[in-house]
Write a protein that holds these residues in place. Sequence first.
Motif, PDB file in Angstrom:
ATOM      1  N   GLY A 158     -60.796   0.965  78.339  1.00  0.00           N
ATOM      2  CA  GLY A 158     -60.565   2.299  77.800  1.00  0.00           C
ATOM      3  C   GLY A 158     -59.106   2.666  77.649  1.00  0.00           C
ATOM      4  N   GLN A 159     -58.217   1.952  78.348  1.00  0.00           N
ATOM      5  CA  GLN A 159     -56.792   2.238  78.198  1.00  0.00           C
ATOM      6  C   GLN A 159     -56.317   2.016  76.767  1.00  0.00           C
ATOM      7  OE1 GLN A 159     -57.972  -0.567  79.276  1.00  0.00           O
ATOM      8  NE2 GLN A 159     -56.591  -2.277  79.010  1.00  0.00           N
ATOM      9  N   THR A 160     -57.064   1.229  76.013  1.00  0.00           N
ATOM     10  CA  THR A 160     -56.684   0.924  74.633  1.00  0.00           C
ATOM     11  C   THR A 160     -56.538   2.193  73.806  1.00  0.00           C
ATOM     12  OG1 THR A 160     -57.887  -1.156  74.804  1.00  0.00           O
ATOM     13  CG2 THR A 160     -57.326  -0.419  72.602  1.00  0.00           C
ATOM     14  N   ALA A 161     -57.398   3.166  74.023  1.00  0.00           N
ATOM     15  CA  ALA A 161     -57.359   4.402  73.237  1.00  0.00           C
ATOM     16  C   ALA A 161     -56.395   5.428  73.804  1.00  0.00           C
ATOM     17  CB  ALA A 161     -58.766   4.995  73.164  1.00  0.00           C
ATOM     18  N   LEU A 162     -55.777   5.145  74.958  1.00  0.00           N
ATOM     19  CA  LEU A 162     -54.994   6.159  75.658  1.00  0.00           C
ATOM     20  C   LEU A 162     -53.489   5.919  75.655  1.00  0.00           C
ATOM     21  CD1 LEU A 162     -57.330   6.520  78.774  1.00  0.00           C
ATOM     22  CD2 LEU A 162     -57.129   8.132  76.865  1.00  0.00           C
ATOM     23  N   PHE A 163     -53.058   4.695  75.407  1.00  0.00           N
ATOM     24  CA  PHE A 163     -51.639   4.373  75.569  1.00  0.00           C
ATOM     25  C   PHE A 163     -50.757   5.140  74.586  1.00  0.00           C
ATOM     26  CE2 PHE A 163     -47.912   1.579  74.743  1.00  0.00           C
ATOM     27  CZ  PHE A 163     -47.303   1.732  75.972  1.00  0.00           C
ATOM     28  N   MET A 164     -51.128   5.194  73.323  1.00  0.00           N
ATOM     29  CA  MET A 164     -50.320   5.910  72.341  1.00  0.00           C
ATOM     30  C   MET A 164     -50.270   7.405  72.636  1.00  0.00           C
ATOM     31  SD  MET A 164     -51.299   4.014  68.748  1.00  0.00           S
ATOM     32  CE  MET A 164     -50.281   5.141  67.781  1.00  0.00           C
TER      33      MET A 164
END
Length: 313
Positions: A158-164
């Motif tokens: 889920g970090q994929t959608a949160l980093f930006m």
Amino acid sequence: MQREKGKTVMSASALKDGHCEHFHRRKTGEVVVVRNEKIAADTWKIRLEAAEFAPLIVPGQFVMLRLPNRKDPLLGRPFAVYAVSVKAGLIDLIYLVVGRMTERLTEVRPGDSLLLTGPLGKGWEAMDDRNDRDPSDLYFEENVPSTDHLILIAGGIGQTALFMLAQDFLHKPPIQPMRKVSFLYGVRSGDRLCCTDDFEKIGASVHIATEDGSKGEKGYITDLLPRVFEESGIPADRTKVACCGPSPMLRAAALKAKDLDLRCWVSLESSMVCGLGICFGCVVDYLDDEGNWDYRRTCIDGPVFDASRLKWD
């Protein structure tokens, strides 16, 4: 939207609910693989040379990838965008190997081409409180409480959608030195952890939980939310929660945020076949502005939704 004899019928309010503004930004074309490497158990990171796409992507959006000149798998698959370098024309995606498409994706090498469609969906701009306010109000800007603490909760990849989102919150002008990001990341075991150093480098405070206790705290990552919020000392009206991960984790995060009187948004990992709102295969129950339960398509009305508008029972 209603279901009639096995069919899905979209209500008029759902159909006109602004989901067309991103369509003119969508493109389809070939992109070139720059790097494709394993970064954790069953987890890979792929970097694509995609100069035409990079400037169009906003945090929280996704793309559809296909293997060109292959009929198996026939359809593309959705991948959240992890990071973008507009200057270099690069985009990074992180994927978990779970089926035929992702298994074959591990086989691509630098210089290979992929077919990409995107950007797709609505991103984290849904968290902007000004979306719920009247722009004609003379005190429009002043009436919006400042967000000082952003709590990010990720499960799986889920970090994929949160980093930006974290990058923009901390570093996009105007920079607010008092802003704080807490990144809460939970996985089954320590060998599945990845990208925590990326969050640390941009200034986020990282908190880890694993179900087997091999890294960080033992248990579920959502159990850390009350403590992280309370220890911050930042009040609820200046704190927001953003989550991405498996549905049970999102449900737990949404309910705990509600108990703490925190506004919470989630990025859904619904199965998406077309990514364009045509197949109606990714609909979710949604509470509309009139207080009635309707349906929304995750691919074009989301994937980011206000957690309080979704049915979790």
